[in-house]
Each structure stands twice: as structure tokens, then as C-alpha cells.
Design an enzyme around this catalytic site. Sequence first.
Site, PDB file in Angstrom:
ATOM      1  N   ASP A 157      43.775  29.313 -27.084  1.00 19.37           N
ATOM      2  CA  ASP A 157      42.817  28.210 -27.112  1.00 19.37           C
ATOM      3  C   ASP A 157      43.052  27.344 -25.888  1.00 19.37           C
ATOM      4  O   ASP A 157      44.157  27.319 -25.354  1.00 19.37           O
ATOM      5  CB  ASP A 157      43.078  27.335 -28.339  1.00 19.37           C
ATOM      6  CG  ASP A 157      42.513  27.939 -29.594  1.00 19.37           C
ATOM      7  OD1 ASP A 157      41.594  28.754 -29.465  1.00 19.37           O
ATOM      8  OD2 ASP A 157      42.996  27.600 -30.682  1.00 19.37           O
ATOM      9  N   ASP A 206      43.723  27.212 -34.555  1.00 28.75           N
ATOM     10  CA  ASP A 206      44.110  26.037 -35.331  1.00 28.75           C
ATOM     11  C   ASP A 206      43.167  25.741 -36.487  1.00 28.75           C
ATOM     12  O   ASP A 206      43.533  25.095 -37.438  1.00 28.75           O
ATOM     13  CB  ASP A 206      44.224  24.806 -34.417  1.00 28.75           C
ATOM     14  CG  ASP A 206      43.007  24.640 -33.516  1.00 28.75           C
ATOM     15  OD1 ASP A 206      42.002  25.332 -33.771  1.00 28.75           O
ATOM     16  OD2 ASP A 206      43.049  23.826 -32.582  1.00 28.75           O
ATOM     17  N   ASP A 247      39.743  30.283 -37.945  1.00 26.34           N
ATOM     18  CA  ASP A 247      40.582  31.100 -37.072  1.00 26.34           C
ATOM     19  C   ASP A 247      41.475  32.041 -37.881  1.00 26.34           C
ATOM     20  O   ASP A 247      42.022  32.997 -37.336  1.00 26.34           O
ATOM     21  CB  ASP A 247      41.489  30.207 -36.210  1.00 26.34           C
ATOM     22  CG  ASP A 247      40.704  29.499 -35.124  1.00 26.34           C
ATOM     23  OD1 ASP A 247      39.637  30.026 -34.755  1.00 26.34           O
ATOM     24  OD2 ASP A 247      41.148  28.440 -34.652  1.00 26.34           O
TER      25      ASP A 247
HETATM   26  P1  ATP Z   1      39.436  25.042 -28.155  1.00 29.05           P
HETATM   27  O1  ATP Z   1      39.580  25.135 -26.685  1.00 29.05           O
HETATM   28  O2  ATP Z   1      40.718  24.890 -28.850  1.00 29.05           O
HETATM   29  O3  ATP Z   1      38.511  26.038 -28.753  1.00 29.05           O
HETATM   30  P2  ATP Z   1      37.452  22.971 -28.185  1.00 29.05           P
HETATM   31  O4  ATP Z   1      37.723  21.568 -28.555  1.00 29.05           O
HETATM   32  O5  ATP Z   1      36.940  23.235 -26.830  1.00 29.05           O
HETATM   33  O6  ATP Z   1      38.827  23.639 -28.486  1.00 29.05           O
HETATM   34  P3  ATP Z   1      35.847  23.034 -30.475  1.00 29.05           P
HETATM   35  O7  ATP Z   1      36.714  22.008 -31.095  1.00 29.05           O
HETATM   36  O8  ATP Z   1      35.348  24.170 -31.255  1.00 29.05           O
HETATM   37  O9  ATP Z   1      36.507  23.650 -29.216  1.00 29.05           O
HETATM   38  O10 ATP Z   1      34.625  22.245 -29.858  1.00 29.05           O
HETATM   39  C1  ATP Z   1      33.520  22.936 -29.369  1.00 29.05           C
HETATM   40  C2  ATP Z   1      32.524  21.951 -28.795  1.00 29.05           C
HETATM   41  O11 ATP Z   1      32.068  21.090 -29.818  1.00 29.05           O
HETATM   42  C3  ATP Z   1      33.099  21.035 -27.732  1.00 29.05           C
HETATM   43  O12 ATP Z   1      32.986  21.586 -26.463  1.00 29.05           O
HETATM   44  C4  ATP Z   1      32.245  19.794 -27.857  1.00 29.05           C
HETATM   45  O13 ATP Z   1      31.056  19.955 -27.137  1.00 29.05           O
HETATM   46  C5  ATP Z   1      31.906  19.777 -29.323  1.00 29.05           C
HETATM   47  N1  ATP Z   1      32.826  18.879 -30.061  1.00 29.05           N
HETATM   48  C6  ATP Z   1      34.152  18.878 -30.066  1.00 29.05           C
HETATM   49  N2  ATP Z   1      34.638  17.917 -30.854  1.00 29.05           N
HETATM   50  C7  ATP Z   1      33.579  17.292 -31.378  1.00 29.05           C
HETATM   51  C8  ATP Z   1      33.402  16.215 -32.290  1.00 29.05           C
HETATM   52  N3  ATP Z   1      34.422  15.574 -32.835  1.00 29.05           N
HETATM   53  N4  ATP Z   1      32.150  15.849 -32.604  1.00 29.05           N
HETATM   54  C9  ATP Z   1      31.101  16.481 -32.080  1.00 29.05           C
HETATM   55  N5  ATP Z   1      31.196  17.484 -31.224  1.00 29.05           N
HETATM   56  C10 ATP Z   1      32.400  17.898 -30.860  1.00 29.05           C
END
Ligand code: ATP
Length: 870
Positions: A328, A615, A619
Site C-alpha cells: 500500500d 489494512d 483486504d
Molecule cells: P492506500 O495507498 O493505502 O491504498 P489510499 O488512502 O490512497 O491508501 P483509500 O483510503 O482507499 O486509498 O482512498 C482512496 C481514495 O479515496 C483517495 O485517493 C481519496 O481520493 C479518497 N479518500 C480517502 N480518504 C477519504 C475520506 N476520508 N473521505 C473521502 N474520500 C477519501
Amino acid sequence: MQKPYFNLSPKETLEQLGVTAGGLTGQQAAQRLEQYGPNRLAEGEKKSWLAVFAEQFKDLLVAILIVAAIISMFSGNLESTLVIFAVLILNAVLGTVQYFKAEKSLESLKAMSAPSAKVLRDGQRMEVPGDQVVPGDIVELEAGDLIVADGRILNSWSLKVNESSLTGESEAVEKSRDAIEGAEVALGDQKNMAFSGSLVTYGRATMVVTGTGMDTQLGRIASLMNETQQRKTPLQKNLDDFSGKLAVVIMVICAVVFLLSVFRNGMGVLDALMFAVALAVAAIPEALSSIVTIVLAMGTQKMARQNAIIKELKAVESLGSVQVICSDKTGTLTQNRMTVQKIWADGTLTPGTDLELANDAQRALLKIAVLDSDATMNAESGAGVGDPTEVALVQLGNYFYVDAPVYRSQHPRLAELAFDSDRKLMSTLHNTDDGPMLYTKGAIDVLLDRSTHLLTGDGVVPMTPERRAEIEKVNRELSENGLRVLAFAQRPLPEARLLTLEDEQDYTFVGLISMIDPPRPESVKAVAEAKKAGIRTVMITGDHKVTATAIAKQIGIFEEGDLAVDGVELENMSDAELDEKLPHIAVYARVSPEHKIRIVTAWQRRGCIAAMTGDGVNDAPALKKADVGVAMGITGTEVSKDAAAMILADDNFATIVKAVLNGRSVYANIRNAIQFLLSGNMGAILAVIYASLAGLSVPFQPVHLLFINLLTDSLPAIALGMEPARPGLMDQKPRDPNASMMDKPMLSHVFGQGLMIGVVAMIAFYIGLAQGGAALASTMAFSTLTLARLFHGFNCRGTESIFRLGLSGNPYSLMAFGTGVLLLAFVLFVPALEGLFLVAPINGFQLLCIVVLAFLPTLLIQLSRVIRGK
Ligand code: ATP
């Protein structure tokens, strides 16, 4: 009779349990813990000491030894019989102690990864270990949590729960606070109850605990927790297999030696039997399996000290042959410390701190940022609590003196659709001056597609292709700098009501907020180190492709010629296409957890051993599917930790690479220890076979061989297990997981080094024979064999010469050598032991011969290494 909890209203339930809305007081909680006991299921059936002890004798090799002991008795060699039995019992005691020790250390490792719960006590939200939860505790639940006790739901926001551990039904069920008035309802139909052992897959809720420990549905039905017995690792299974084959070979050789002695050399049957017994005892590596277990256990403890908690012993081996790590991005490769950078609204791109609150669009952006998030700031420490993306938004609000809790209480949340990484959106509904308003934030590509209008400083205007193109351009610019871009939109609703996923459309687009999440400084080094070790690192993220690629370049994951694909592209690829592109894809962006399985499977189809981090709740299947599933100790959900083979206590990518190094080193050490034990045994076997063919007397008594195999050989073998990782270990390609440990180099070492040891033992035998007779010959052969094997311990520390390895590199090997020499000296020079070990007194010259001869194989092996090294 008291009505069951599901027939009570939340208020009645609280009353009955004697709790206020602020939760139990600390004192109440302590009293109840005393009254109800810790929230744990009763331990499963534990094996008794006796059962484990008896199990130690269920081994073909042990059976051979027992037969040897009986034969010794009939041939008048009662001492040997007694010693063999004593040794067998000692060995069984050690095995038993070992079993319970391993079990205890596994338990403590399990405890390190035990679930916790968020409870409300004294009006404060706190995290407590799952076993400290008591009836009456108010527990907060959110997606990814493992429910640790039974409870009545007080409030719920789109809560979905997987109760498969109770009902076998894998489909998640919806839960709500509304009571069902009715008599008998099946478990799964108790919609206002949540049960211990089930997993929250979606939404949020609060519940009050109604039952803990054995007083839960789970406690009543079965004890699923007891299934977590460790199975044997592939290496241990291989060794068991090897022992089985060895036993057969030993029996055949014993029979051949016996027949040859009787018919060719005309030896008496009893004498010939003694040869067979000596051979069997010489050949059986009595300590082998305990030593492998000890080395593996020491490896896991070392890894735990370095923040990698191993849940499955077999992960240690798999780690050593990992060829690809799918990681990730957020929090693992990066710091997950988000800070707002630039924002865009009403056609202007400015630093977040320059936001114009007089501008309607820019003000609305800040409003949504604060209301449509759950993070808060700790009043005392000033630290953010909650999702770092949202913490950054609340911090932005703080900058403009918008206090999130106060502002949120002025605009209460009427309904919500929680964030999930599949949808990539989060929505909340609030009453505003303009009526009920739905606020949504999330991934720009998802939200922009659903926006029909745009909010500007002059009001709402239609979303034209030009306006869209401008927003996309801004997004690209920000993303290319590695910034995470979050989009914000709103939509008036005709009335305040519960939300459905269909509500998330027809938006008025408000603006963008970009934030920086710097890479962890250690990630760059760890990725480079992994690369040198022949391990490919692949980034898997929910973030935007451009952002992800920019970060991947900074960390060194994405290089010239590499590819980045997003979830949609991945879905459009056939398996054949994916297989072809797989080695070149460095970044998977905007993927959902479901895609992770496809990626792992594709790597496994190539025959690669893949590690995968995760996480979230979704997953879990990918973590199970991966050869090494890695969960996050800090931010990971209980569900993901449950599915993983390894948990990172610090969520850090670099820790995975360290664990790989440890995995490689543990495997190399086990291999060295096995080579050491087997080559020593080979020396003894060859000597016995030679003596029988040459018509000499038995060179070693069973007592001698058992003394070596169990005492003087065990110490260096364990010391080999403690050998620190070789500097060059991460310069090698990963080990082929299918290659057998007993490969050609191993067998040739075992045979060659064994031959040298056997030869010097027999030279000592002849000297003894010439100087004294059979008893002296046997004493000299035994002493030379013991000492030669003790010296040999240094040879097995690695393939380089001892000058390169450095004598002080592994102090344990020096200690093992010293202790072994001391034990041998006891046997030779303490008169009381003479009778037991059947040794004859030796003089100075004979002692010198023993030392020189014993050192000879080591000298030759070291010389050859020095020459080869040059
Ligand atoms: P990883 O790299 O671990 O997959 P990530 O944070 O990039 O983590 P996600 O958490 O699945 O992946 O988030 C995907 C997308 O969703 C992000 O790129 C963002 O645009 C949106 N996002 C993340 N957190 C939030 C939130 N709290 N509320 C709304 N949208 C969110």
C-alpha cells in the site's frame, strides 16, 4: 422474567445494565471486570504434559533407538541400554518443555496482535484491550472492527456486520438500533444486537455490551478462537519427510552391515548386532527437529523486536523467498501525515492558507471539509485524532478559527454514508439555511463524473466540458507533484431522511483541496535494498494514478519503462494481457481491494512468492491469498490483522524488508545447522561401516554417539542458529521456494566433510589400537570424533573462511565450542564417568594426537576456502 435484550429499547437496556449515556465509570468497570472476569473464551482443550511427553516417542527414529537399547541389553551391554533409555527420556522431556515453551511464546505473540475495542468510560472515548471489556461498556464500532462482545445497538449508521463465525452466512447483514418486538427470533434476525466474533464490514454504530466471555453467543455455540493452532511449516514437514526416509535407509544399511559382519567377516551375531546398533545411533540426528524449531522460534522473537510480529511460523520461511512485495502507499510507503497544500475553488488555485472566506465557493469548500469528516483535534496535545486525510481538513479549519466540534454541533449530522475505499466517497447530510444539504468528499474522478453543476462566487452554473477540462487540468498539475487531491461537492435534498447510495449523484461541484503526504525517508532505502535482493516492489493504492506515479518515482519504485495502470484499465485486461504486462507494472492506482487478489494471483501464476500489505476489511481475502499477508499494527483493522501472517507494529514498509532479511538469515542458519549435524553424523556412519568391513571392533559405543548427538553437537547447532545475518545476504536473488534443502551442494558437503571427519576418527582408532587395544582405540576414536565435530561448527557458520567471518562474529559459537570441550574433558578425565562412558585413560601423546587429528578436517576446509577466496 426479564425480556431478552433485543426486546428492550436502548433506554431500557442501559437502565437494566446500570449504565448512563457517558458509559461506565472507571471504578464500575474495574468492579465488573472482577465480577465477570476477563472477556475471553474458555481455553480450548489443552494437551496435558503427559500427552505431549508420550507423543515424543511416536517417531520411527525413536523406535529404532529403543530396538537398539534392547539389543544392547541382550548383548550384555547394560550400561548402553540404560544410557539410551536415559537419553530417550531426557530427549522427550526436552521435547515436552520445548512444546510448551513454543506454545507460550506463540501465545504472547498472539496477545501482541489481540483485538482492542473503543469504549466510552467516564464520558471519555478510550481504547482498551478486548479482554478488558465488561457488560455495560458502551463500545463504538466502525468498519474493520472485530466485535469483541455481545451488545445491544444504541445507534447505528448504515451498520453492516459479517456474522459468518456464528451463522455460517458469509453475506454481511444489516443492523440497526430499532428493536423488533417478538418472541423467539433467530440469531441473525436479531437486527438490533451485535455479536462477539463478528466483523463490522460497513458503517458505524455504538452498542452497549450485554455479555462477555463465555456469556456470549459465540461462547455458547463454539470456540472459534481455538482453531488458531499452528501447523508445521513446509520446512518442518520436509524434515519430517527426510527423517522418515532416513529411518528406512538406516534400517537397510544396518541390515547390510549386520549381514556382512556375520557372513563375510565371520563375526559373532551379538558383536554384529552391536555394529548395527552403533550405526543406527550414529545416523539418527536426534536433536535435529528440536533445533529447527528452536532456530525458527528465535527468529520470530528477533523479528518481533524489530516490529514484525509473526503470526504463522511458516511466514518466516516464506519471507526468505519473497520475490515481490505489493505494498500500500498511504502510511506504509508514505508517512500518512497529510498537510493541506493548494486549494482550488471558483476558478482560483491558491495555497490553503489564502482561502477567501468572503467567496461563496471557497467558504463552502471549507464548510464541507469540516462537516463531512470525523477527525478531531486533541484539546491537550493538539494532535489529530482520526483519518489523517480528515485531520488535515480539520487543521485547515483551525487555521481559519473554525472549531470543528463547535461548528459540527451547530450543523448536526442527520445522516451519513461512511467512507469506503471501493466507493471512494463519504457523504453527510446537514440542515443548512438553504434546507437539507448533502455534502460529499472523495476521489475527484468519481465525484466529477457525478457533478452536473459547479459552484462559483457568483452562484451555481452548469458543468460544461470546458469547466470540466479546467478542473481536470488543475488536478493533473497537483497530482504530478505527488499531491493527493480530494474533491468536494454538495447537493440539496428535498427533505431530511436516511441516505442511500443513489443519493450520491447530481452534484454541484465545489472545489479541490490538495495535500502532501511525504514518503517515509526509510522507504527509499528499503526499496533500493529490496531491489538489490532481487525483490520487486509494487505500489498498490486507492489514490490517483498521477499522484501515485509521482510518489512511486520519488521512492524508486517507478523507473524508466515501467507502467502504471488504474483499476479500470486492470479490469479491461484479460488474464493473458495482465500476465504479459505484470513484470513491468510498478503502480496500480485507484484499485479496490478486490483487485488486489487478482494482482497476487497473477504473480503466483508466474511461480512467484508474493507478499501483500493491507489494512482494510476488504483486504482480508488478498492477505489470505498472498504467500505472506502483511497487516498494519497501528492503522490496520482487526479483520486484516486476523487474516495476515505477519503484522507490522510500525506500519512501515522498511520493516517488511528487514523481515525478509531475517527470513533469509533464519533459513540460511537452519541450513548451516542441518549441514553441521548431518556431516558430523556422516563421519560417524562412515567410520562404523569401515570398521565393520575391515573386521575391526566397534569404534564407538552407543553412549558415545548419543553424547555427541545430543550434547556436544546440539550446542554448536543452536549457535549456528544465532549467527547474525551475513552482509551479502541481501545481494543474492531470492531462494527458489521449490528447491529442496537437500540439494547437491548440501549433499556433497555432508558427504565430503563427513568423510574427512570419519577418516581422522579411524586414524585415531588405529593409533589407539597400536598403543593400547580395543578400549583405548574406541576412546581415541570417540574423542577425535567429538572434537572434530566441535571444530567443524566453525566451518558451518558460512561458506567463507573463518578469517572473513571473524571469530567474534558469533560469540555463541565460541561458547558452544568451549562448553563442548569442557564436557568432553569431563568424560575423559573424571574417573567416576569412566565406567559409564566406557573410556580408557589416555596419556599426553594420545591427547595431542586427538587434538591434531580433530583439527585436521577444519584446517583443510579452511585452507581450501582461503585459497578459493584468493
Ligand atoms: P492506500 O495507498 O493505502 O491504498 P489510499 O488512502 O490512497 O491508501 P483509500 O483510503 O482507499 O486509498 O482512498 C482512496 C481514495 O479515496 C483517495 O485517493 C481519496 O481520493 C479518497 N479518500 C480517502 N480518504 C477519504 C475520506 N476520508 N473521505 C473521502 N474520500 C477519501
